[in-house]
Design a protein around this motif. Structure first.
Motif, PDB file in Angstrom:
ATOM      1  N   VAL A 177      -7.266 -38.201-105.502  1.00  0.00           N
ATOM      2  CA  VAL A 177      -6.207 -38.321-106.511  1.00  0.00           C
ATOM      3  C   VAL A 177      -6.406 -39.548-107.392  1.00  0.00           C
ATOM      4  N   SER A 178      -7.183 -40.523-106.943  1.00  0.00           N
ATOM      5  CA  SER A 178      -7.431 -41.691-107.778  1.00  0.00           C
ATOM      6  C   SER A 178      -8.654 -41.524-108.681  1.00  0.00           C
ATOM      7  N   ARG A 179      -9.573 -40.650-108.298  1.00  0.00           N
ATOM      8  CA  ARG A 179     -10.823 -40.506-109.046  1.00  0.00           C
ATOM      9  C   ARG A 179     -10.829 -39.303-109.997  1.00  0.00           C
ATOM     10  N   PHE A 180     -10.028 -38.283-109.688  1.00  0.00           N
ATOM     11  CA  PHE A 180     -10.153 -37.013-110.403  1.00  0.00           C
ATOM     12  C   PHE A 180      -8.831 -36.585-111.026  1.00  0.00           C
ATOM     13  N   GLY A 181      -8.915 -35.558-111.879  1.00  0.00           N
ATOM     14  CA  GLY A 181      -7.738 -35.127-112.624  1.00  0.00           C
ATOM     15  C   GLY A 181      -6.665 -34.495-111.767  1.00  0.00           C
ATOM     16  N   ASP A 182      -7.068 -33.724-110.730  1.00  0.00           N
ATOM     17  CA  ASP A 182      -6.085 -33.020-109.910  1.00  0.00           C
ATOM     18  C   ASP A 182      -6.717 -32.654-108.587  1.00  0.00           C
TER      19      ASP A 182
END
Length: 270
Positions: A177-182
């Motif tokens: 959740v911190s690195r990607f859109g969803d």
């Protein structure tokens, strides 16, 4: 028809027939048993579907080894020779909750490497099939997504972390959740990998070592659809690898970082 073509055809037919048997029990009054844990469940539909798949394989390739989740099938893929890897209902927890996200999975393996795979989702009406060179869904060619920006990615954690490893699961989720859109969680590893192959997901990640019936067919689909599949260290994934990281290949290092965050929690926690 070549030997490999025959195996591709049989993988699809056996997964389809096994899926039909499983579907007969879907959303009915089933007796549910547990195996190794409270969330590790099995039904008679699992056993009946596997028996049907095995029956079809034995008719055409009686001498091949069969690796499967249920009953007395082998539990490890032989390093040499021809074998079949079967999961009669991948996503049994979804199945017993009357959620349509489950699959019947059949893969043909030669000397430890998949050569054919079929993941059939009867409740969704989808059949994912891969041969030696390409992959398709319902007869239409599959390709992984072409997204390159991790902040636009939809990524799924997959392969369940046991109750004694939930810190690793939490680390994987935090990293995603911190690195990607969803983030998505499908609850069916083979469907998750099939969705990476189709571009519906951009990647999936776990630091847990998957069983062959949860992984082999889907890995073959992703690769034949143009994706990348490695272990948690970034090396090419093989049966027995630690972790599983599958992506469209456009930002695989970012996906690997999420797996390594989970693996770091395991290491730090002993």
């Amino acid at each position: 028809m070549t030997d490999i073509d025959a195996r591709v055809e049989l993988a699809e037919r056996a997964a389809t027939e096994g899926g039909r048997v499983a579907a007969d029990g879907f959303r009915t009054d089933l007796d549910v048993e547990t195996k190794d844990g409270k969330t590790d469940v099995v039904t008679e539909a699992d056993r009946a579907a596997q028996r049907r798949v095995v029956e079809l394989v034995r008719e055409e390739f009686p001498d091949d080894a069969i690796v499967g989740e249920e009953e007395d099938a082998l539990k490890a893929v032989p390093e040499e020779g021809d074998a079949w890897v079967v999961d009669p209902i991948d996503g049994t927890n979804n199945f017993v909750r009357e959620t349509p996200l489950w699959m019947t999975s059949v893969a043909a393996v030669r000397d430890g490497e998949p050569v054919a795979a079929a993941n059939v989702a009867p409740a969704l009406g989808d059949a994912y099939v891969a041969g030696p060179d390409d992959a398709a869904r319902n007869g239409d060619a599959l390709s992984v997504s072409d997204r390159t920006d991790p902040e636009t990615f939809a990524v799924a954690p997959t392969i369940w972390w046991g109750f004694d490893r939930r810190d690793e699961y939490a680390a994987a989720v935090r990293s995603i959740v911190s690195r990607f859109g969803d983030m998505r969680r499908i609850g069916c590893a083979q469907l998750t990998l099939s969705m990476v192959a189709s571009g519906a997901l951009d990647a999936t990640v776990t630091n847990v070592s998957p069983n062959p019936w949860d992984s082999v067919a889907g890995v073959h689909l992703v690769r034949r659809a143009g994706g990348t599949v490695t272990d948690v260290h970034g090396d090419r994934w093989t049966v027995g690898s630690r972790g599983l990281v599958a992506s469209n290949g456009e930002a695989h290092e970012a996906v690997l970082a999420a797996a390594r965050d989970a693996e770091s929690e395991r290491t730090d926690g002993g």
